[in-house]
Design a protein around this motif. Structure first.
Motif, PDB file in Angstrom:
ATOM      1  N   ILE A  10      11.282   3.137   2.594  1.00 36.72           N
ATOM      2  CA  ILE A  10      10.288   3.260   3.647  1.00 36.72           C
ATOM      3  C   ILE A  10       9.416   4.507   3.470  1.00 36.72           C
ATOM      4  O   ILE A  10       8.491   4.720   4.222  1.00 36.72           O
ATOM      5  N   GLN A  11       9.693   5.313   2.439  1.00 39.90           N
ATOM      6  CA  GLN A  11       8.880   6.482   2.166  1.00 39.90           C
ATOM      7  C   GLN A  11       7.930   6.170   1.006  1.00 39.90           C
ATOM      8  O   GLN A  11       8.277   5.389   0.123  1.00 39.90           O
ATOM      9  N   PRO A  12       6.736   6.763   1.019  1.00 37.95           N
ATOM     10  CA  PRO A  12       5.793   6.511  -0.077  1.00 37.95           C
ATOM     11  C   PRO A  12       6.386   6.904  -1.431  1.00 37.95           C
ATOM     12  O   PRO A  12       7.119   7.878  -1.544  1.00 37.95           O
ATOM     13  N   ILE A  13       6.068   6.126  -2.427  1.00 37.66           N
ATOM     14  CA  ILE A  13       6.502   6.417  -3.790  1.00 37.66           C
ATOM     15  C   ILE A  13       5.244   6.631  -4.628  1.00 37.66           C
ATOM     16  O   ILE A  13       4.364   5.763  -4.653  1.00 37.66           O
ATOM     17  N   ASP A  14       5.135   7.775  -5.304  1.00 38.90           N
ATOM     18  CA  ASP A  14       3.967   8.079  -6.118  1.00 38.90           C
ATOM     19  C   ASP A  14       3.704   6.956  -7.118  1.00 38.90           C
ATOM     20  O   ASP A  14       4.619   6.462  -7.772  1.00 38.90           O
ATOM     21  N   GLY A  15       2.442   6.563  -7.238  1.00 35.91           N
ATOM     22  CA  GLY A  15       2.052   5.555  -8.208  1.00 35.91           C
ATOM     23  C   GLY A  15       2.159   4.120  -7.707  1.00 35.91           C
ATOM     24  O   GLY A  15       1.819   3.197  -8.426  1.00 35.91           O
ATOM     25  N   LEU A  16       2.633   3.922  -6.484  1.00 34.92           N
ATOM     26  CA  LEU A  16       2.760   2.564  -5.958  1.00 34.92           C
ATOM     27  C   LEU A  16       1.857   2.369  -4.741  1.00 34.92           C
ATOM     28  O   LEU A  16       2.284   1.919  -3.689  1.00 34.92           O
ATOM     29  N   THR A  17       0.590   2.678  -4.919  1.00 30.83           N
ATOM     30  CA  THR A  17      -0.349   2.495  -3.812  1.00 30.83           C
ATOM     31  C   THR A  17      -0.530   1.008  -3.562  1.00 30.83           C
ATOM     32  O   THR A  17      -0.483   0.188  -4.484  1.00 30.83           O
ATOM     33  N   GLY A  18      -0.690   0.641  -2.326  1.00 33.75           N
ATOM     34  CA  GLY A  18      -0.865  -0.760  -1.965  1.00 33.75           C
ATOM     35  C   GLY A  18       0.439  -1.525  -1.855  1.00 33.75           C
ATOM     36  O   GLY A  18       0.436  -2.729  -1.653  1.00 33.75           O
ATOM     37  N   LEU A  19       1.555  -0.836  -1.969  1.00 36.99           N
ATOM     38  CA  LEU A  19       2.863  -1.466  -1.864  1.00 36.99           C
ATOM     39  C   LEU A  19       3.097  -1.946  -0.437  1.00 36.99           C
ATOM     40  O   LEU A  19       2.815  -1.240   0.513  1.00 36.99           O
ATOM     41  N   GLU A  20       3.546  -3.192  -0.292  1.00 33.54           N
ATOM     42  CA  GLU A  20       3.881  -3.723   1.031  1.00 33.54           C
ATOM     43  C   GLU A  20       5.385  -3.919   1.103  1.00 33.54           C
ATOM     44  O   GLU A  20       5.997  -4.417   0.177  1.00 33.54           O
ATOM     45  N   LEU A  21       5.961  -3.535   2.222  1.00 26.77           N
ATOM     46  CA  LEU A  21       7.394  -3.651   2.418  1.00 26.77           C
ATOM     47  C   LEU A  21       7.669  -4.658   3.513  1.00 26.77           C
ATOM     48  O   LEU A  21       7.101  -4.579   4.590  1.00 26.77           O
ATOM     49  N   GLU A  22       8.488  -5.635   3.218  1.00 25.02           N
ATOM     50  CA  GLU A  22       8.895  -6.641   4.201  1.00 25.02           C
ATOM     51  C   GLU A  22      10.379  -6.459   4.474  1.00 25.02           C
ATOM     52  O   GLU A  22      11.183  -6.442   3.545  1.00 25.02           O
ATOM     53  N   MET A  23      10.732  -6.326   5.736  1.00 27.93           N
ATOM     54  CA  MET A  23      12.131  -6.184   6.121  1.00 27.93           C
ATOM     55  C   MET A  23      12.607  -7.514   6.696  1.00 27.93           C
ATOM     56  O   MET A  23      11.902  -8.146   7.463  1.00 27.93           O
ATOM     57  N   MET A  24      13.800  -7.917   6.289  1.00 29.35           N
ATOM     58  CA  MET A  24      14.413  -9.131   6.824  1.00 29.35           C
ATOM     59  C   MET A  24      15.727  -8.737   7.479  1.00 29.35           C
ATOM     60  O   MET A  24      16.526  -8.025   6.882  1.00 29.35           O
TER      61      MET A  24
END
Length: 57
Positions: free
Chosen positions: A12-26
């Motif tokens: 749930i924290q930003p990771i350098d180099g992964l801009t535009g990353l979407e996180l889906e929680m189930m």
């Protein structure tokens, strides 16, 4: 003997180099969400790749 392990990285924290990353929680699924909740997984996957689940069987 010493074993070095890397700490876990919270997703749930930003990771350098992964801009535009979407996180889906189930909820209420474990390690295999595609097997434990196939319809919920398919719905989320189709939404993320630009499709929808209308008309799927």
């Amino acid at each position: 003997m010493t074993c070095a392990t890397a700490p876990l990285v919270p997703l749930i924290q930003p990771i350098d180099g992964l801009t535009g990353l979407e996180l889906e929680m189930m909820e209420r699924v474990g390690h295999f969400p595609m097997m434990e909740d196939p319809r919920g997984f398919e719905t989320r996957l189709r939404r993320l790749i630009g499709g929808d689940s209308a008309g799927s069987t």
